[in-house]
Design a protein around this motif. Sequence first.
Motif, short mmCIF file in Angstrom:
data_model
loop_
_atom_site.label_atom_id
_atom_site.label_comp_id
_atom_site.label_asym_id
_atom_site.label_seq_id
_atom_site.Cartn_x
_atom_site.Cartn_y
_atom_site.Cartn_z
N GLU A 58 24.77 31.57 37.96
CA GLU A 58 26.01 31.83 37.22
C GLU A 58 26.55 33.23 37.45
N LYS A 59 25.68 34.21 37.69
CA LYS A 59 26.17 35.56 37.97
C LYS A 59 26.89 35.61 39.31
N LEU A 60 26.32 34.93 40.30
CA LEU A 60 26.99 34.86 41.60
C LEU A 60 28.31 34.11 41.50
N LEU A 61 28.33 33.04 40.71
CA LEU A 61 29.54 32.25 40.56
C LEU A 61 30.65 33.06 39.89
N ALA A 62 30.30 33.90 38.93
CA ALA A 62 31.31 34.74 38.28
C ALA A 62 31.95 35.70 39.28
N ARG A 63 31.13 36.28 40.14
CA ARG A 63 31.66 37.18 41.17
C ARG A 63 32.48 36.40 42.19
N PHE A 64 32.01 35.21 42.53
CA PHE A 64 32.71 34.34 43.48
C PHE A 64 34.09 33.98 42.93
N GLN A 65 34.14 33.67 41.64
CA GLN A 65 35.42 33.33 41.01
C GLN A 65 36.41 34.49 41.11
N THR A 66 35.94 35.70 40.83
CA THR A 66 36.81 36.87 40.94
C THR A 66 37.29 37.06 42.38
N PHE A 67 36.38 36.91 43.32
CA PHE A 67 36.71 37.07 44.74
C PHE A 67 37.78 36.07 45.16
N ARG A 68 37.59 34.80 44.79
CA ARG A 68 38.55 33.77 45.17
C ARG A 68 39.91 34.00 44.55
N SER A 69 39.94 34.58 43.36
CA SER A 69 41.21 34.72 42.64
C SER A 69 42.21 35.61 43.37
N PHE A 70 41.74 36.43 44.31
CA PHE A 70 42.62 37.36 45.00
C PHE A 70 43.25 36.77 46.26
N GLY A 71 42.75 35.66 46.77
CA GLY A 71 43.36 35.20 48.01
C GLY A 71 43.09 33.77 48.43
N ALA A 72 42.19 33.08 47.76
CA ALA A 72 41.85 31.72 48.20
C ALA A 72 42.90 30.72 47.74
N ALA A 73 43.05 29.66 48.53
CA ALA A 73 43.97 28.59 48.16
C ALA A 73 43.40 27.79 46.99
N GLN A 74 44.29 27.36 46.10
CA GLN A 74 43.86 26.56 44.96
C GLN A 74 44.19 25.08 45.19
N VAL A 75 43.44 24.22 44.54
CA VAL A 75 43.64 22.78 44.67
C VAL A 75 44.66 22.34 43.63
N PRO A 76 45.77 21.72 44.03
CA PRO A 76 46.78 21.29 43.06
C PRO A 76 46.19 20.39 41.98
N MET A 77 46.73 20.47 40.79
CA MET A 77 46.15 19.77 39.64
C MET A 77 46.16 18.24 39.78
N PRO A 78 47.20 17.62 40.36
CA PRO A 78 47.10 16.17 40.56
C PRO A 78 45.92 15.79 41.48
N LEU A 79 45.64 16.65 42.48
CA LEU A 79 44.52 16.37 43.37
C LEU A 79 43.19 16.59 42.63
N GLN A 80 43.14 17.58 41.74
CA GLN A 80 41.94 17.77 40.95
C GLN A 80 41.68 16.57 40.05
N ALA A 81 42.73 15.99 39.51
CA ALA A 81 42.56 14.80 38.67
C ALA A 81 41.99 13.65 39.49
#
Length: 397
Positions: free
Chosen positions: A264-287
Amino acid sequence: MLINERLDRLGENPFTRLNALLAPITPRANERPVLLSVGEPQHAPPAFLAETITANGDLWNRYPPVTGTDEYRLAVTQWLTRRYRLKPGALDPARHALILCGTKEGLYLATQLAVPQVETGRKPVVLLPNPFYLVYRGAAAMAGAEIQPMPATRATGFLPDFDAIPPATLERTSLAFLCSPANPQGAVAGLDYLKRAILLAREYDFILVVDECYSEIWDKAPPVGALEACQALGDGFANVLVFHSLSKRSNAAGLRCGFVTGDEKLLARFQTFRSFGAAQVPMPLQAGAAALWREETHVEANRALYRSKFDIAERILGGRHGFYRPQGGFFLWLEVGDSEAAARRLWQEAAIKALPGNYIGVPDESGHNPGDGFLRVALVHDDATLTGALERLAQVL
């Protein structure tokens, strides 16, 4: 300049190399070309995927949350708990699941996050199985790490031998990749093997990245997973990141939706890292993706189709070219002598593309590439197409 220097270290993409190898050749066969070189699922995804995406069409105007929706994270943690027989509550959707725009992206970014410029005063090391999925090497090279290939040969059960890595190298190791079921060999890591790898990661404080994208395509028994091994050790998920995808499990490669779980500690850092530049999955696709993780009938049907392909391959190739029935995944790892010569012959005489094994491996310290002499053959086509292609392959080889 640093980026360009690291790009130069990547080496050529194996499929670019294959296209260049075969470009001068015009197949003599009067058969339709069949691509057995690329592991792209050919089965149709379940119909409810499109229906769910359409039903959530009102969400296209929303920015997706970087973590994934609550629904998606709940679906994946519930699936993990069922699939790997985890204790209730072992996974918290808010802390143990992070959506990815396909696991290829996640594997690459995790390496950039994990590898420092210096490890114990020296250049950091990334361990990777040899042969390997091309992203492992590319991610390590772009992170500036020293790449330490671990031969995964018949002698090692087609899995890397972590115990063969010298302690001095482990002390510099920042990250290690493991794929189970393995691409390309189809070998599955057992519970004791995974426990040993996790303990080693904790002893030397590196991140063990376990790529389980082929976990739901298996022949005789479902592969154990790294989360199960963590549970057996009883010390949480420290130093472990596990990656899963819908590409193979649900034939939804174009959905570009996977996830990472574990520490979970690595995932928290990963989340922060992704928030600056990674593409997000559109919400209909997440559903739609959440619906896929909640449903198993289509996965069982998909697995049965692959078993039929294993049966075809065993009937045509059994006892030849080092054939063995893989424990998982959908590749054959055939012994053919000269890999490039075999690939050229297959294209010229049978209009079949297969990938030379040395294109997804690198020479070890002795100069030997463990992919030499092998072809990777993807069993992804329908039974009729695959039967004809393997019969032509057997005749040519």
